[in-house]
Design a protein around this motif. Sequence first.
Motif, mmCIF file in Angstrom:
data_model
loop_
_atom_site.group_PDB
_atom_site.id
_atom_site.type_symbol
_atom_site.label_atom_id
_atom_site.label_comp_id
_atom_site.label_asym_id
_atom_site.label_seq_id
_atom_site.Cartn_x
_atom_site.Cartn_y
_atom_site.Cartn_z
ATOM 1 N N ALA A 1 0.830 -1.208 0.000
ATOM 2 C CA ALA A 1 0.000 0.000 0.000
ATOM 3 C C ALA A 1 0.864 1.257 0.000
ATOM 4 O O ALA A 1 0.565 2.242 -0.679
ATOM 5 C CB ALA A 1 -0.920 -0.013 1.217
ATOM 6 N N LEU A 2 1.966 1.218 0.754
ATOM 7 C CA LEU A 2 2.861 2.371 0.798
ATOM 8 C C LEU A 2 3.515 2.601 -0.558
ATOM 9 O O LEU A 2 3.707 3.744 -0.983
ATOM 10 C CB LEU A 2 3.939 2.151 1.862
ATOM 11 C CG LEU A 2 3.470 2.190 3.319
ATOM 12 C CD1 LEU A 2 4.589 1.757 4.255
ATOM 13 C CD2 LEU A 2 2.988 3.598 3.681
ATOM 14 N N ARG A 3 3.838 1.507 -1.260
ATOM 15 C CA ARG A 3 4.475 1.647 -2.563
ATOM 16 C C ARG A 3 3.526 2.170 -3.632
ATOM 17 O O ARG A 3 3.975 2.722 -4.640
ATOM 18 C CB ARG A 3 5.039 0.291 -3.009
ATOM 19 C CG ARG A 3 6.301 -0.150 -2.273
ATOM 20 C CD ARG A 3 6.709 -1.539 -2.688
ATOM 21 N NE ARG A 3 6.910 -1.625 -4.130
ATOM 22 C CZ ARG A 3 6.955 -2.772 -4.800
ATOM 23 N NH1 ARG A 3 6.777 -3.918 -4.170
ATOM 24 N NH2 ARG A 3 7.145 -2.773 -6.114
ATOM 25 N N LEU A 4 2.250 1.992 -3.457
ATOM 26 C CA LEU A 4 1.284 2.434 -4.465
ATOM 27 C C LEU A 4 1.320 3.947 -4.679
ATOM 28 O O LEU A 4 1.122 4.431 -5.782
ATOM 29 C CB LEU A 4 -0.134 2.002 -4.090
ATOM 30 C CG LEU A 4 -0.479 0.539 -4.365
ATOM 31 C CD1 LEU A 4 -1.822 0.183 -3.761
ATOM 32 C CD2 LEU A 4 -0.498 0.263 -5.868
ATOM 33 N N LYS A 5 1.556 4.712 -3.609
ATOM 34 C CA LYS A 5 1.632 6.173 -3.708
ATOM 35 C C LYS A 5 0.466 6.727 -4.534
ATOM 36 O O LYS A 5 0.653 7.355 -5.576
ATOM 37 C CB LYS A 5 2.968 6.589 -4.332
ATOM 38 C CG LYS A 5 4.176 6.214 -3.484
ATOM 39 C CD LYS A 5 5.478 6.654 -4.137
ATOM 40 C CE LYS A 5 6.674 6.269 -3.288
ATOM 41 N NZ LYS A 5 7.970 6.639 -3.913
ATOM 42 N N THR A 6 -0.730 6.483 -4.038
ATOM 43 C CA THR A 6 -1.924 6.882 -4.780
ATOM 44 C C THR A 6 -2.116 8.384 -4.846
ATOM 45 O O THR A 6 -2.994 8.859 -5.566
ATOM 46 C CB THR A 6 -3.172 6.235 -4.149
ATOM 47 O OG1 THR A 6 -3.272 6.647 -2.781
ATOM 48 C CG2 THR A 6 -3.080 4.713 -4.216
ATOM 49 N N ASP A 7 -1.301 9.145 -4.104
ATOM 50 C CA ASP A 7 -1.403 10.600 -4.136
ATOM 51 C C ASP A 7 -0.502 11.219 -5.195
ATOM 52 O O ASP A 7 -0.525 12.430 -5.409
ATOM 53 C CB ASP A 7 -1.046 11.196 -2.768
ATOM 54 C CG ASP A 7 0.381 10.865 -2.347
ATOM 55 O OD1 ASP A 7 0.876 9.787 -2.744
ATOM 56 O OD2 ASP A 7 1.003 11.672 -1.632
ATOM 57 N N ARG A 8 0.284 10.369 -5.891
ATOM 58 C CA ARG A 8 1.194 10.874 -6.919
ATOM 59 C C ARG A 8 1.082 10.003 -8.163
ATOM 60 O O ARG A 8 0.951 8.776 -8.071
ATOM 61 C CB ARG A 8 2.639 10.872 -6.414
ATOM 62 C CG ARG A 8 2.832 11.705 -5.155
ATOM 63 C CD ARG A 8 4.265 12.111 -4.982
ATOM 64 N NE ARG A 8 4.781 12.859 -6.101
ATOM 65 C CZ ARG A 8 6.085 13.167 -6.238
ATOM 66 N NH1 ARG A 8 6.949 12.754 -5.330
ATOM 67 N NH2 ARG A 8 6.504 13.853 -7.278
ATOM 68 N N PRO B 1 -7.280 8.682 -9.675
ATOM 69 C CA PRO B 1 -7.628 10.027 -10.160
ATOM 70 C C PRO B 1 -6.408 10.902 -10.440
ATOM 71 O O PRO B 1 -6.386 11.650 -11.425
ATOM 72 C CB PRO B 1 -8.479 10.600 -9.023
ATOM 73 C CG PRO B 1 -9.139 9.392 -8.428
ATOM 74 C CD PRO B 1 -8.100 8.296 -8.506
ATOM 75 N N VAL B 2 -5.382 10.803 -9.599
ATOM 76 C CA VAL B 2 -4.207 11.640 -9.807
ATOM 77 C C VAL B 2 -3.503 11.286 -11.117
ATOM 78 O O VAL B 2 -2.930 12.150 -11.787
ATOM 79 C CB VAL B 2 -3.236 11.523 -8.609
ATOM 80 C CG1 VAL B 2 -2.622 10.124 -8.526
ATOM 81 C CG2 VAL B 2 -2.162 12.587 -8.663
ATOM 82 N N ASP B 3 -3.569 10.007 -11.511
ATOM 83 C CA ASP B 3 -2.965 9.596 -12.779
ATOM 84 C C ASP B 3 -3.755 10.148 -13.962
ATOM 85 O O ASP B 3 -3.174 10.604 -14.954
ATOM 86 C CB ASP B 3 -2.921 8.063 -12.867
ATOM 87 C CG ASP B 3 -2.175 7.436 -11.706
ATOM 88 O OD1 ASP B 3 -1.022 7.806 -11.483
ATOM 89 O OD2 ASP B 3 -2.777 6.582 -11.012
ATOM 90 N N ALA B 4 -5.073 10.121 -13.852
ATOM 91 C CA ALA B 4 -5.930 10.675 -14.907
ATOM 92 C C ALA B 4 -5.735 12.184 -15.030
ATOM 93 O O ALA B 4 -5.694 12.728 -16.145
ATOM 94 C CB ALA B 4 -7.394 10.353 -14.617
#
Length: 267
Positions: A9-16, A34-37
């Motif tokens: 989960a930490l590696r996913l870095k969903t905020d970046r 969403p951040v990727d889009a």
Amino acid sequence: MSTPQDPLALRLKTDRPHSARVWNYLLGGKDHYPVDAETGDVILKTFPDIARIARAQRAFLARSVRFLAGEAGIRQFLDIGTGLPTANNTHEVAQRLAPESRIVYVDNDPLVLTHARALLTSTPDGACAYIDADVLDAGKILAEAAKTLDFSRPVGLTMLGMMGQLSDAEKPQDVVEEMLAALPSGSYLALSDGTDGNETANQAIAVYNANSASSYHLRPPAQIGEFFAGLELVEPGIVMTSEWRPDPDDTGDFGRVESVAGVGLKP
């Protein structure tokens, strides 16, 4: 079930944004956040042709693997920088022509890891494996790949959109040479990467690099060509990605893309 404290989960870095997830968005996939889009939309606004580059590189994967499994008779593949599963993954293309083909996928994106089972649907006659590793860790990649592949027999090494993930300081030429050195004569390298000939594209990548957890490095075609040093280039050589053996019935109108590709044989 993952928790925020889990390593994955930490590696996913969903905020970046992350390159594999942004690329998935540009290809019209659904495996992104969403951040990727948002980042993909910024890039598209700056350089709309980026989506054509994504599609052209994906189409090159299918054409080059068809060549390797068909005309070249390769039955083992090492796919480094796999990306998120879409249509026509390496094992699907290769095993359509040769069901006994053995494929090893390598990526270090944790979201790709969570989707790895989609990449492991081998035919009964062949095999698929997935390695969670950084391209800079050649020792780990080769040791793990040797559990599925026989390095005394030719291997098709694919590195598509991969070398741009490495800066010049990370010595990408050495990375390619180390991987090829472990492969026997008769092996092939299929490689495609983005080029720096369009200022608008350069600006779009600069925006991406400023906001992403990773960076992408565009290079001149001649520098990308150096990755094939010591190899015998397969016709038509190193060309624009959309022009490497295009399918006569290909309906994809890629036009000019800021990306080059080639396939080389290790003598």
